[in-house]
Design an enzyme around this catalytic site. Sequence first.
Site, PDB file in Angstrom:
ATOM      1  N   ASN A 149       0.797  -1.221   0.000  1.00  0.00           N
ATOM      2  CA  ASN A 149       0.000   0.000   0.000  1.00  0.00           C
ATOM      3  C   ASN A 149       0.833   1.277   0.000  1.00  0.00           C
ATOM      4  O   ASN A 149       0.308   2.352  -0.268  1.00  0.00           O
ATOM      5  CB  ASN A 149      -0.940   0.009   1.217  1.00  0.00           C
ATOM      6  N   THR A 234     -26.494  -8.228  11.446  1.00  0.00           N
ATOM      7  CA  THR A 234     -27.314  -7.983  10.264  1.00  0.00           C
ATOM      8  C   THR A 234     -26.473  -7.387   9.148  1.00  0.00           C
ATOM      9  O   THR A 234     -25.759  -6.399   9.354  1.00  0.00           O
ATOM     10  CB  THR A 234     -28.464  -7.010  10.600  1.00  0.00           C
ATOM     11  N   CYS A 319      -0.642   8.532  10.246  1.00  0.00           N
ATOM     12  CA  CYS A 319      -0.520   9.920  10.671  1.00  0.00           C
ATOM     13  C   CYS A 319      -1.288  10.079  11.976  1.00  0.00           C
ATOM     14  O   CYS A 319      -2.481   9.813  12.038  1.00  0.00           O
ATOM     15  CB  CYS A 319      -1.083  10.846   9.602  1.00  0.00           C
TER      16      CYS A 319
END
Length: 373
Positions: A149, A234, A319
């Site tokens: 990433n 749910t 951060c």
Amino acid sequence: MIYLDNAATTALSDQALNTLMAVSKEYYGNPSSIHGLGRKANQILRESRQTIAQTLDVRPEQLIFTSGGSEADNLAIIGYALAHQDKGKHLITTAIEHHAVLHSMRYLEERLGFEVTYLEPFEGTIHPSQIQEALRPDTILVSIMYANNETGLLLPIKEIGHILADHQAVFHVDAVQAIGKLPLFPEQEGIDLLSASAHKFHGPKGIGFLYSRIAKFDSLIHGGKQENQHRAGTENIAAIAAMATALKEQTTRQKEQFQTIKELKTYLVKGLDGLPFYLNESGPCLPHILNVGFKNQLNEQVLMRLDLAGIAVSSGSACTAGVVQTSHVLEAIYGKESSRLKEAIRISFSETTTTHELDKLIATLKEIIGGTH
């Protein structure tokens, strides 16, 4: 605002937004209810699961809907490890994984007595031979990300899957950055568990899924019998439907968009010519992410000035309270003392990025850095 932080999150596509709104308004029943509205909602749930399964060429019942990639990573790693610790308590991962993986591993180590091998990058990447050497008879799980990433580095997933084919260890892949961008078929690549998050491919935040070829693993959320009794609660029908819409949309135009983004990255790199920059790349990378450093330029100051100019990029690392933290990924690759740790910024594209926006970024960087070197 010029948005160039797509590795952090992407904008919701128009089609996904339309699906989200329509399902929220019209199919608000609980999919576990037996009345008409419940059955309608359950139909949307089944259709969405089928759509996602088709893009991955897997069976619908192998998908477990989660709140996102982090939950999917936790469920895969902790859930599998707890259910199969009788086979061994050794796990393998890398030092460049997302914190959702690293912190799950650390939890198993510190609280439950598991042993984890953290592979350090060699020549900037992870090699299949490192997996082979780290495997032990008591290894039960290997967790390797598909694409990093922070740098976009692509890991040798298919080769690792081949190595693990004859070992008891199952293969978990964090595919959050790769899904929707690359053709991805878990069964063909020897992947047993795969994590994904909708907001990385123009779907809504707060929804993702875990593909699991494995039937037995512990649940982390207890209560009802939803998701084949693997994840109680749910289901968020509207978000699930929007995720399915977004993934289908991205998959349909995948090849064309990949080429577009590859050209955008090349355009930007050429535009930086004349500045004292270097790329933090050490192998095949997704073109969607460009990790670049500017010599003797603190990344937090560059980020702040870009933000003031209306351009959103990031450092690619966590951060906290406005302070840019050192990248654990770059630290693993270059060492703790490397100046690159404080100079790197991450620019990440989507198919909606334009060359006009990149021209503005280039001009602003030349204004920021050109007068200080």
